[in-house]
Design an enzyme around this catalytic site. Sequence first.
Site, PDB file in Angstrom:
ATOM      1  N   SER A  63       0.797  -1.234   0.000  1.00 20.97           N
ATOM      2  CA  SER A  63       0.000   0.000   0.000  1.00 20.97           C
ATOM      3  C   SER A  63       0.819   1.269   0.000  1.00 20.97           C
ATOM      4  O   SER A  63       0.258   2.351  -0.207  1.00 20.97           O
ATOM      5  CB  SER A  63      -0.914   0.020   1.226  1.00 20.97           C
ATOM      6  OG  SER A  63      -2.037  -0.751   0.957  1.00 20.97           O
ATOM      7  N   LYS A  66       0.346   3.444  -2.912  1.00 16.13           N
ATOM      8  CA  LYS A  66      -0.906   4.168  -3.192  1.00 16.13           C
ATOM      9  C   LYS A  66      -0.741   5.679  -3.375  1.00 16.13           C
ATOM     10  O   LYS A  66      -1.280   6.234  -4.343  1.00 16.13           O
ATOM     11  CB  LYS A  66      -1.945   3.849  -2.111  1.00 16.13           C
ATOM     12  CG  LYS A  66      -2.451   2.406  -2.218  1.00 16.13           C
ATOM     13  CD  LYS A  66      -3.343   2.007  -1.042  1.00 16.13           C
ATOM     14  CE  LYS A  66      -3.772   0.545  -1.179  1.00 16.13           C
ATOM     15  NZ  LYS A  66      -4.469   0.055   0.028  1.00 16.13           N
ATOM     16  N   TYR A 188      -3.355  -3.687 -10.160  1.00 15.41           N
ATOM     17  CA  TYR A 188      -3.164  -3.243  -8.773  1.00 15.41           C
ATOM     18  C   TYR A 188      -2.249  -4.216  -8.009  1.00 15.41           C
ATOM     19  O   TYR A 188      -1.350  -3.789  -7.267  1.00 15.41           O
ATOM     20  CB  TYR A 188      -4.545  -3.104  -8.110  1.00 15.41           C
ATOM     21  CG  TYR A 188      -4.498  -2.962  -6.615  1.00 15.41           C
ATOM     22  CD1 TYR A 188      -4.134  -1.748  -6.024  1.00 15.41           C
ATOM     23  CD2 TYR A 188      -4.815  -4.034  -5.784  1.00 15.41           C
ATOM     24  CE1 TYR A 188      -4.075  -1.620  -4.641  1.00 15.41           C
ATOM     25  CE2 TYR A 188      -4.770  -3.916  -4.409  1.00 15.41           C
ATOM     26  CZ  TYR A 188      -4.388  -2.713  -3.837  1.00 15.41           C
ATOM     27  OH  TYR A 188      -4.336  -2.594  -2.480  1.00 15.41           O
ATOM     28  N   TYR A 240      -4.514   3.864   7.653  1.00  8.34           N
ATOM     29  CA  TYR A 240      -5.681   2.991   7.855  1.00  8.34           C
ATOM     30  C   TYR A 240      -6.604   3.607   8.906  1.00  8.34           C
ATOM     31  O   TYR A 240      -6.750   4.825   8.946  1.00  8.34           O
ATOM     32  CB  TYR A 240      -5.236   1.586   8.264  1.00  8.34           C
ATOM     33  CG  TYR A 240      -4.258   0.948   7.313  1.00  8.34           C
ATOM     34  CD1 TYR A 240      -4.609   0.711   5.995  1.00  8.34           C
ATOM     35  CD2 TYR A 240      -2.988   0.608   7.722  1.00  8.34           C
ATOM     36  CE1 TYR A 240      -3.721   0.125   5.114  1.00  8.34           C
ATOM     37  CE2 TYR A 240      -2.085   0.013   6.850  1.00  8.34           C
ATOM     38  CZ  TYR A 240      -2.465  -0.221   5.543  1.00  8.34           C
ATOM     39  OH  TYR A 240      -1.591  -0.793   4.681  1.00  8.34           O
ATOM     40  N   VAL A 258       1.023  -3.428   4.203  1.00  5.92           N
ATOM     41  CA  VAL A 258       0.936  -4.686   4.957  1.00  5.92           C
ATOM     42  C   VAL A 258       2.244  -5.476   5.000  1.00  5.92           C
ATOM     43  O   VAL A 258       2.376  -6.368   5.824  1.00  5.92           O
ATOM     44  CB  VAL A 258      -0.159  -5.640   4.431  1.00  5.92           C
ATOM     45  CG1 VAL A 258      -1.529  -5.145   4.776  1.00  5.92           C
ATOM     46  CG2 VAL A 258      -0.020  -5.912   2.964  1.00  5.92           C
TER      47      VAL A 258
HETATM   48  N1  GLU Z   1      -1.844  -5.682  -1.839  1.00  9.20           N
HETATM   49  C1  GLU Z   1      -2.414  -5.490  -0.549  1.00  9.20           C
HETATM   50  C2  GLU Z   1      -3.928  -5.641  -0.618  1.00  9.20           C
HETATM   51  O1  GLU Z   1      -4.544  -5.046  -1.416  1.00  9.20           O
HETATM   52  C3  GLU Z   1      -2.037  -4.137  -0.047  1.00  9.20           C
HETATM   53  C4  GLU Z   1      -2.698  -3.817   1.224  1.00  9.20           C
HETATM   54  C5  GLU Z   1      -1.925  -2.898   2.085  1.00  9.20           C
HETATM   55  O2  GLU Z   1      -0.700  -2.814   2.023  1.00  9.20           O
HETATM   56  O3  GLU Z   1      -2.588  -2.227   2.890  1.00  9.20           O
HETATM   57  O4  GLU Z   1      -4.501  -6.395   0.130  1.00  9.20           O
END
Ligand code: GLU
Length: 457
Positions: A63, A66, A188, A240, A258
């Site tokens: 993430s 992002k 993604y 988050y 994550v």
């Molecule tokens: N690829 C992970 C997902 O979409 C990234 C989530 C994250 O890092 O928060 O579940």
Amino acid sequence: MDPVTKALDELHWRISGLKGGEVASYIPELARADPDDFGIAITSMGGRRYRAGKADTEFTIQSVSKPFVYALALTDLGPEEMLGRVGAEPSGEAFNAISLEPGTGRPANPMVNAGAIATTALVPASDPEARSARILDCLSAFAGRRLGYDEEVYASEAATGDRNRALAYLMRSAGSLSEDPYAVTATYFRQCSVLVTAADLAVMAATLANGGRNPVTGERVVERDVAVRTLAVMATCGMYDGAGEWLLNVGLPAKSGVSGGLIAVGPGRFGIAVYSPPLDPAGNSVRGVAALTAMSERLALHLMHAPVHLTATVTDTGHGARSSRARSAEQSALLNGSSRRIVAVGAQGELEFTETEQLLGAVEGAVPEPPGWLVLDLMAVTGIRPGSAAMLAAALADVARRGHRVVVAAQEPFLAVADEHPAWHAFGSRDEAVAWCEDQLLAGGPPASRPTAGDGG
Ligand code: GLU
């Protein structure tokens, strides 16, 4: 060892003993991460790089990609269109929550999965491969080196990523995703599987801190406005459902992922990155949060700390300014006798709101009495914000209206500001500016008269 690295090493040592948290396992391949891996890296605005621990260990960006992909899409779409497609409200929910706006299906923000998938889909490209290539190019430009993929993590997420696909299908049915949901989630997952190190992430964060220009390579990766909007979204939505507490305790725009990566940005100051896989219940790296909390406290990094102005803006407010030009005894006597008529106010550094407000206070306190010549010496000024130039222009126009001659001495790029104002005289040096005022005074020229064509420099 330099003092920054030493401090970073000491922090690393203190926090490496911290246990607790769980390594993410919902993407099976991520569960293989070593919970003891722990690296910290900082990149300064001068492009200097500091690291401690395993700052060169590779892991998947997840993430933390992002905000950078958001910056890419924002560049292509522009702010209004972007906001129409993906919101900017913290959802207060978990990263994989189904937080879509009732009615429109618009995802809450680009930092949760729904918004991130929609954002990935908004990167203009002819096909999914081209979209992935553009995203990889963008992340690489932010990092200042060519990045690659972790194929195992990609395959592992592609094999288990049904929840993200479900989010994409929901958005498609609600009308907020126009691309094929299956293909977009694959893109993604690719984006999430890009391999980085904490040292890379620090450069990426520093590029946002530096207004979109990579401080190591010098490349402009995104425009300043795009960097500012991206940081704003990170500040409110980056952590988050722990985003509010993070802003309270650490006070920096940030994004975590994550796999245990975490970036934080000190706008105009630095980019920091931490890598440590064990996560707290909100999904943020336990050691990452501890390291950033400690640094923020110790170095007073919190955004809401009032900035400290290290240098004075106003360098002098002198009556009786004199040029180096040779004068006869009679002329010198006249100039000395009229020392209150020619006033020079000097400034240095960047003129932002606070500095300009100070400078205008100094100008107001220094205007000659009776009307005379006001020399504004901006030779040591390194930058003028458009808002500051407008404030300055308004104040100087007012001084001119009150019967004074306004004379500006400035370096080439700022002379243009003076050029736009026919009531001012502009010179490339303070000495020339003051000499011109002296000549006028000696010639008995009434300061209140408007400058004539051909006057000045
Ligand atoms: N690829 C992970 C997902 O979409 C990234 C989530 C994250 O890092 O928060 O579940």
